[in-house]
Design an enzyme around this catalytic site. Structure first.
Site, mmCIF file in Angstrom:
data_model
loop_
_atom_site.group_PDB
_atom_site.id
_atom_site.type_symbol
_atom_site.label_atom_id
_atom_site.label_comp_id
_atom_site.label_asym_id
_atom_site.label_seq_id
_atom_site.Cartn_x
_atom_site.Cartn_y
_atom_site.Cartn_z
ATOM 1 N N HIS A 160 3.337 -1.060 -13.011
ATOM 2 C CA HIS A 160 3.134 0.029 -12.046
ATOM 3 C C HIS A 160 3.224 -0.472 -10.617
ATOM 4 O O HIS A 160 3.144 -1.669 -10.361
ATOM 5 C CB HIS A 160 1.796 0.754 -12.260
ATOM 6 C CG HIS A 160 0.569 -0.102 -12.109
ATOM 7 N ND1 HIS A 160 -0.020 -0.754 -13.156
ATOM 8 C CD2 HIS A 160 -0.195 -0.403 -11.025
ATOM 9 C CE1 HIS A 160 -1.089 -1.419 -12.733
ATOM 10 N NE2 HIS A 160 -1.209 -1.223 -11.428
ATOM 11 N N HIS B 224 -0.227 -2.630 -4.113
ATOM 12 C CA HIS B 224 0.148 -3.779 -4.946
ATOM 13 C C HIS B 224 1.195 -3.357 -5.976
ATOM 14 O O HIS B 224 1.425 -2.177 -6.196
ATOM 15 C CB HIS B 224 -1.075 -4.403 -5.640
ATOM 16 C CG HIS B 224 -1.770 -3.531 -6.647
ATOM 17 N ND1 HIS B 224 -2.856 -2.747 -6.340
ATOM 18 C CD2 HIS B 224 -1.556 -3.324 -7.970
ATOM 19 C CE1 HIS B 224 -3.276 -2.113 -7.425
ATOM 20 N NE2 HIS B 224 -2.485 -2.441 -8.439
ATOM 21 N N GLU C 245 -0.466 -7.917 -9.071
ATOM 22 C CA GLU C 245 -1.375 -7.822 -10.218
ATOM 23 C C GLU C 245 -0.602 -8.254 -11.452
ATOM 24 O O GLU C 245 0.555 -7.851 -11.631
ATOM 25 C CB GLU C 245 -1.856 -6.365 -10.359
ATOM 26 C CG GLU C 245 -2.785 -6.134 -11.543
ATOM 27 C CD GLU C 245 -3.261 -4.673 -11.657
ATOM 28 O OE1 GLU C 245 -2.658 -3.784 -11.043
ATOM 29 O OE2 GLU C 245 -4.247 -4.451 -12.388
HETATM 30 CO CO CO Z 1 -2.934 -1.831 -10.461
#
Ligand code: CO
Length: 134
Positions: free
Chosen positions: A7, A79, A130
């Site tokens: 994502h 992020h 991440e």
């Molecule tokens: Co995230």
């Protein structure tokens, strides 16, 4: 080491308003709101055919995205999340290359119930990264 893009996260000051933009203007499919007190955020996922967009709103007084939103009042990309097969092996390899892992360095359980880690933006082209173990 890197798998799929899981994502892209966008920090927003108003999750209802941001959800309405994606749902009503862009016609996207949205998940339920999810409060993650241990991460200091409330999230909604926009479900796209090939990936997801994570909308993040601060939750609680010490939200880790509060300072970011103070600098980006309208919201901004916060992020990107890449999938990895083995998060501990990925962490150890990155640390041996000199990359900084944020927090304690131990994976925490993220919004999908899977272990996640965050990597310092200064080591990754100015982007907070991440990693999520799939
Ligand atoms: Co995230």
């Amino acid at each position: 080491m890197l798998g799929r893009l899981n994502h892209v996260a966008i920090a927003v000051p108003d999750l209802e308003k941001a959800s309405a933009v994606y749902r009503d203007m862009l016609g996207a499919r949205l998940s339920q709101r999810q409060e993650l007190p241990e991460h200091g955020v409330t999230v909604v996922f926009i479900e796209l055919p090939n990936t997801k967009i994570e909308l993040l709103e601060p939750l609680g007084a010490d939200s880790p995205i509060a300072a970011f939103l103070a600098k980006n009042a309208d919201g901004a990309i916060h992020h990107i999340c890449y999938e990895v097969d083995d998060i501990l092996a990925a962490r150890d390899r990155l640390k041996s290359e000199g990359a900084r892992v944020l927090g304690s360095g131990e994976p925490r359980i993220g919004a999908h119930g899977k272990p996640v880690l965050f990597l310092h933006p200064k080591d990754f082209c100015g982007t907070l990264v991440e990693l999520e173990q799939i």
